[in-house]
Design a protein around this motif. Structure first.
Motif, PDB file in Angstrom:
ATOM      1  N   LYS A  43      26.211  86.658 -32.175  1.00  0.00           N
ATOM      2  CA  LYS A  43      26.507  87.729 -33.134  1.00  0.00           C
ATOM      3  C   LYS A  43      25.519  87.803 -34.303  1.00  0.00           C
ATOM      4  N   ASP A  44      24.886  86.701 -34.666  1.00  0.00           N
ATOM      5  CA  ASP A  44      23.958  86.700 -35.800  1.00  0.00           C
ATOM      6  C   ASP A  44      22.520  86.865 -35.335  1.00  0.00           C
ATOM      7  N   SER A  45      22.294  87.827 -34.446  1.00  0.00           N
ATOM      8  CA  SER A  45      20.952  88.033 -33.924  1.00  0.00           C
ATOM      9  C   SER A  45      20.648  89.521 -33.814  1.00  0.00           C
ATOM     10  N   VAL A  46      19.341  89.822 -33.720  1.00  0.00           N
ATOM     11  CA  VAL A  46      18.897  91.208 -33.610  1.00  0.00           C
ATOM     12  C   VAL A  46      17.948  91.319 -32.417  1.00  0.00           C
ATOM     13  N   LEU A  47      18.241  92.225 -31.513  1.00  0.00           N
ATOM     14  CA  LEU A  47      17.370  92.510 -30.375  1.00  0.00           C
ATOM     15  C   LEU A  47      16.193  93.336 -30.873  1.00  0.00           C
ATOM     16  N   VAL A  48      14.970  92.903 -30.545  1.00  0.00           N
ATOM     17  CA  VAL A  48      13.765  93.564 -31.029  1.00  0.00           C
ATOM     18  C   VAL A  48      12.917  94.001 -29.838  1.00  0.00           C
ATOM     19  N   HIS A  49      12.392  95.227 -29.895  1.00  0.00           N
ATOM     20  CA  HIS A  49      11.436  95.727 -28.903  1.00  0.00           C
ATOM     21  C   HIS A  49      10.122  95.985 -29.603  1.00  0.00           C
ATOM     22  N   GLY A  50       9.046  95.651 -28.935  1.00  0.00           N
ATOM     23  CA  GLY A  50       7.728  95.873 -29.503  1.00  0.00           C
ATOM     24  C   GLY A  50       6.658  95.469 -28.515  1.00  0.00           C
ATOM     25  N   THR A  51       5.533  94.990 -29.034  1.00  0.00           N
ATOM     26  CA  THR A  51       4.456  94.471 -28.188  1.00  0.00           C
ATOM     27  C   THR A  51       4.054  93.102 -28.706  1.00  0.00           C
ATOM     28  N   ILE A  52       3.489  92.301 -27.817  1.00  0.00           N
ATOM     29  CA  ILE A  52       2.902  91.029 -28.197  1.00  0.00           C
ATOM     30  C   ILE A  52       1.498  90.962 -27.628  1.00  0.00           C
ATOM     31  N   PHE A  53       0.711  90.076 -28.167  1.00  0.00           N
ATOM     32  CA  PHE A  53      -0.610  89.815 -27.619  1.00  0.00           C
ATOM     33  C   PHE A  53      -0.653  88.342 -27.270  1.00  0.00           C
ATOM     34  N   HIS A  54      -0.526  88.053 -25.985  1.00  0.00           N
ATOM     35  CA  HIS A  54      -0.524  86.676 -25.502  1.00  0.00           C
ATOM     36  C   HIS A  54      -1.910  86.352 -24.964  1.00  0.00           C
ATOM     37  N   PRO A  55      -2.521  85.261 -25.430  1.00  0.00           N
ATOM     38  CA  PRO A  55      -3.895  84.964 -25.029  1.00  0.00           C
ATOM     39  C   PRO A  55      -4.112  84.816 -23.519  1.00  0.00           C
ATOM     40  N   LEU A  56      -3.105  84.392 -22.784  1.00  0.00           N
ATOM     41  CA  LEU A  56      -3.259  84.220 -21.337  1.00  0.00           C
ATOM     42  C   LEU A  56      -2.969  85.484 -20.536  1.00  0.00           C
ATOM     43  N   TYR A  57      -2.104  86.352 -21.055  1.00  0.00           N
ATOM     44  CA  TYR A  57      -1.621  87.482 -20.269  1.00  0.00           C
ATOM     45  C   TYR A  57      -2.015  88.849 -20.801  1.00  0.00           C
ATOM     46  N   SER A  58      -2.718  88.901 -21.902  1.00  0.00           N
ATOM     47  CA  SER A  58      -3.031  90.185 -22.538  1.00  0.00           C
ATOM     48  C   SER A  58      -4.476  90.607 -22.320  1.00  0.00           C
ATOM     49  N   LYS A  59      -4.967  90.454 -21.110  1.00  0.00           N
ATOM     50  CA  LYS A  59      -6.355  90.794 -20.805  1.00  0.00           C
ATOM     51  C   LYS A  59      -6.662  92.268 -21.068  1.00  0.00           C
ATOM     52  N   HIS A  60      -5.681  93.124 -20.909  1.00  0.00           N
ATOM     53  CA  HIS A  60      -5.881  94.569 -21.055  1.00  0.00           C
ATOM     54  C   HIS A  60      -5.206  95.139 -22.290  1.00  0.00           C
ATOM     55  N   GLY A  61      -4.863  94.274 -23.240  1.00  0.00           N
ATOM     56  CA  GLY A  61      -4.247  94.748 -24.472  1.00  0.00           C
ATOM     57  C   GLY A  61      -2.835  94.233 -24.658  1.00  0.00           C
ATOM     58  N   PRO A  62      -2.167  94.736 -25.690  1.00  0.00           N
ATOM     59  CA  PRO A  62      -0.802  94.288 -25.999  1.00  0.00           C
ATOM     60  C   PRO A  62       0.168  94.541 -24.842  1.00  0.00           C
ATOM     61  N   ILE A  63       1.166  93.681 -24.749  1.00  0.00           N
ATOM     62  CA  ILE A  63       2.174  93.759 -23.691  1.00  0.00           C
ATOM     63  C   ILE A  63       3.488  94.235 -24.286  1.00  0.00           C
ATOM     64  N   PRO A  64       4.125  95.257 -23.708  1.00  0.00           N
ATOM     65  CA  PRO A  64       5.475  95.628 -24.148  1.00  0.00           C
ATOM     66  C   PRO A  64       6.406  94.428 -23.944  1.00  0.00           C
ATOM     67  N   HIS A  65       7.253  94.170 -24.939  1.00  0.00           N
ATOM     68  CA  HIS A  65       8.057  92.952 -24.874  1.00  0.00           C
ATOM     69  C   HIS A  65       9.351  93.108 -25.664  1.00  0.00           C
ATOM     70  N   GLY A  66      10.330  92.301 -25.312  1.00  0.00           N
ATOM     71  CA  GLY A  66      11.588  92.219 -26.044  1.00  0.00           C
ATOM     72  C   GLY A  66      11.840  90.781 -26.437  1.00  0.00           C
ATOM     73  N   TRP A  67      12.396  90.567 -27.621  1.00  0.00           N
ATOM     74  CA  TRP A  67      12.733  89.234 -28.098  1.00  0.00           C
ATOM     75  C   TRP A  67      13.911  89.352 -29.048  1.00  0.00           C
ATOM     76  N   VAL A  68      14.400  88.223 -29.538  1.00  0.00           N
ATOM     77  CA  VAL A  68      15.582  88.223 -30.396  1.00  0.00           C
ATOM     78  C   VAL A  68      15.273  87.455 -31.677  1.00  0.00           C
ATOM     79  N   GLU A  69      15.622  88.056 -32.811  1.00  0.00           N
ATOM     80  CA  GLU A  69      15.502  87.375 -34.091  1.00  0.00           C
ATOM     81  C   GLU A  69      16.892  86.954 -34.543  1.00  0.00           C
TER      82      GLU A  69
END
Length: 92
Positions: A37-63
């Motif tokens: 209950k004390d969390s927020v679902l976040v959508h955005g992009t990340i730039f991961h050094p191993l997987y972002s060869k073609h730019g930012p990756i659409p991603h979801g995470w929780v704060e």
């Protein structure tokens, strides 16, 4: 139903293997956020050094309210500021 049983059911829905979670960040992040209950679902992009060869990756995470970030593909908890420093997130 006891609270611990509800938690066990919700956790059981999260795939155990990172391979099974790959490509399912929005789904897994949503499962986590809906069970904490004390969390927020976040959508955005990340730039991961191993997987972002073609730019930012659409991603979801929780704060979580203390600033901790749950990253669903690695099923990892990041300390406040570390996720930003390592993944360069941009929130939609």
């Amino acid at each position: 139903m006891k609270k611990e049983h509800v938690k066990m059911l919700k956790r059981a829905l999260i795939p155990k293997s990172a391979k099974d979670r790959l490509g399912e960040c929005y789904y897994v992040a949503g499962l986590f956020a809906s069970s904490h209950k004390d969390s927020v679902l976040v959508h955005g992009t990340i730039f991961h050094p191993l997987y972002s060869k073609h730019g930012p990756i659409p991603h979801g995470w929780v704060e979580v309210d203390d600033g901790t970030v749950f990253e669903p593909i690695g099923a990892k908890f990041w300390e406040p500021g570390d996720f930003e420093a390592n993944q360069s997130p941009v929130v939609f």
